[in-house]
Design a protein around this motif. Sequence first.
Motif, PDB file in Angstrom:
ATOM      1  N   ASN A 167       0.885  -1.348  -0.064  1.00  0.00           N
ATOM      2  CA  ASN A 167      -0.130  -0.062  -0.148  1.00  0.00           C
ATOM      3  C   ASN A 167       0.827   1.496  -0.140  1.00  0.00           C
ATOM      4  O   ASN A 167       0.699   2.161  -0.667  1.00  0.00           O
ATOM      5  CB  ASN A 167      -0.872   0.122   1.229  1.00  0.00           C
ATOM      6  N   GLY A 168       1.879   1.236   0.896  1.00  0.00           N
ATOM      7  CA  GLY A 168       2.844   2.415   1.043  1.00  0.00           C
ATOM      8  C   GLY A 168       3.766   2.490  -0.489  1.00  0.00           C
ATOM      9  O   GLY A 168       3.604   3.781  -0.828  1.00  0.00           O
ATOM     10  N   PHE A 169       3.839   1.406  -1.049  1.00  0.00           N
ATOM     11  CA  PHE A 169       4.693   1.595  -2.322  1.00  0.00           C
ATOM     12  C   PHE A 169       3.831   2.059  -3.426  1.00  0.00           C
ATOM     13  O   PHE A 169       4.482   2.977  -4.009  1.00  0.00           O
ATOM     14  CB  PHE A 169       5.156  -0.176  -2.673  1.00  0.00           C
ATOM     15  N   ILE A 170       2.591   1.646  -3.498  1.00  0.00           N
ATOM     16  CA  ILE A 170       1.704   2.287  -4.377  1.00  0.00           C
ATOM     17  C   ILE A 170       1.728   3.626  -4.415  1.00  0.00           C
ATOM     18  O   ILE A 170       1.707   4.680  -5.316  1.00  0.00           O
ATOM     19  CB  ILE A 170       0.282   1.634  -4.492  1.00  0.00           C
ATOM     20  N   LYS A 171       1.509   3.902  -2.817  1.00  0.00           N
ATOM     21  CA  LYS A 171       1.114   5.631  -2.648  1.00  0.00           C
ATOM     22  C   LYS A 171       2.592   6.398  -3.074  1.00  0.00           C
ATOM     23  O   LYS A 171       2.594   7.301  -3.618  1.00  0.00           O
ATOM     24  CB  LYS A 171       0.900   5.791  -1.413  1.00  0.00           C
ATOM     25  N   GLU A 172       3.591   5.617  -2.638  1.00  0.00           N
ATOM     26  CA  GLU A 172       5.003   6.480  -2.701  1.00  0.00           C
ATOM     27  C   GLU A 172       5.329   6.629  -4.221  1.00  0.00           C
ATOM     28  O   GLU A 172       5.767   7.545  -4.642  1.00  0.00           O
ATOM     29  CB  GLU A 172       6.086   5.642  -2.040  1.00  0.00           C
ATOM     30  N   LYS A 173       5.079   5.568  -5.044  1.00  0.00           N
ATOM     31  CA  LYS A 173       5.315   5.593  -6.560  1.00  0.00           C
ATOM     32  C   LYS A 173       4.160   6.368  -7.320  1.00  0.00           C
ATOM     33  O   LYS A 173       4.611   6.529  -8.403  1.00  0.00           O
ATOM     34  CB  LYS A 173       5.450   4.044  -6.969  1.00  0.00           C
ATOM     35  N   GLY A 174       3.152   6.755  -6.427  1.00  0.00           N
ATOM     36  CA  GLY A 174       2.067   7.328  -7.272  1.00  0.00           C
ATOM     37  C   GLY A 174       1.446   6.569  -8.598  1.00  0.00           C
ATOM     38  O   GLY A 174       1.166   7.092  -9.563  1.00  0.00           O
ATOM     39  N   LEU A 175       1.446   5.139  -8.187  1.00  0.00           N
ATOM     40  CA  LEU A 175       0.901   4.202  -9.000  1.00  0.00           C
ATOM     41  C   LEU A 175      -0.634   4.438  -9.573  1.00  0.00           C
ATOM     42  O   LEU A 175      -1.136   3.854 -10.610  1.00  0.00           O
ATOM     43  CB  LEU A 175       1.307   2.697  -8.944  1.00  0.00           C
ATOM     44  N   SER A 176      -1.105   4.748  -8.402  1.00  0.00           N
ATOM     45  CA  SER A 176      -2.889   4.806  -8.716  1.00  0.00           C
ATOM     46  C   SER A 176      -3.054   6.264  -8.721  1.00  0.00           C
ATOM     47  O   SER A 176      -2.881   7.097  -7.871  1.00  0.00           O
ATOM     48  CB  SER A 176      -3.636   4.278  -7.478  1.00  0.00           C
ATOM     49  N   LYS A 177      -3.964   6.664  -9.707  1.00  0.00           N
ATOM     50  CA  LYS A 177      -4.450   8.027  -9.770  1.00  0.00           C
ATOM     51  C   LYS A 177      -5.556   8.229  -8.782  1.00  0.00           C
ATOM     52  O   LYS A 177      -6.017   9.325  -8.533  1.00  0.00           O
ATOM     53  CB  LYS A 177      -5.340   8.323 -11.126  1.00  0.00           C
ATOM     54  N   PHE A 178      -5.948   7.137  -7.973  1.00  0.00           N
ATOM     55  CA  PHE A 178      -7.154   7.477  -6.985  1.00  0.00           C
ATOM     56  C   PHE A 178      -6.308   7.004  -5.701  1.00  0.00           C
ATOM     57  O   PHE A 178      -5.568   6.101  -5.656  1.00  0.00           O
ATOM     58  CB  PHE A 178      -8.135   6.512  -7.424  1.00  0.00           C
ATOM     59  N   PRO A 179      -7.207   7.262  -4.699  1.00  0.00           N
ATOM     60  CA  PRO A 179      -6.772   6.798  -3.207  1.00  0.00           C
ATOM     61  C   PRO A 179      -6.725   5.271  -3.246  1.00  0.00           C
ATOM     62  O   PRO A 179      -7.688   4.490  -3.495  1.00  0.00           O
ATOM     63  CB  PRO A 179      -7.618   7.464  -2.114  1.00  0.00           C
TER      64      PRO A 179
END
Length: 154
Positions: free
Chosen positions: A80-92
């Motif tokens: 979850n942190g990885f996805i947020k840190e890398k900006g992989l999802s345009k949505f929360p």
Amino acid sequence: MANTYSQLYAHVIFAVKNREALIREEFKEELYKYISGIVNHKGQKLFAINGMPDHIHILLSLSPDCPLSELVREIKKSSNGFIKEKGLSKFPFAWQAGYGAFSIGASQISKVVNYIENQEKHHTKKSFEDEYRSFLENYQVDFKDEYLFEFFDN
């Protein structure tokens, strides 16, 4: 512990919060590699990982000194942190609370690996809700509908 021998396999399934289709094709391979790294770093072995935009399947083996609940908690928290840190999802992005874990025998490994690797094909015929309920029923897991993943297909 000396003279302790075990071989434990688990098929783990968990979903994106609210079952949103946020695991995009463009980054799923990067996410799967990251999760594989978590499993390896914890000294466990990953056999297969794949899923759909709204959920993920993992087949792994566990040593007796690694509680499954702690491993899944670490996988979900760190990825979850990885996805947020890398900006992989345009949505929360967040994983839904809970997970399913189903034990298998060594003779079932290739069958389960094949099942996981062919998720896209499998889900042309069966919804995630139907798939998940089938696992619970086939493994004779007592469950209450209100505690299952949030299914919005109906």
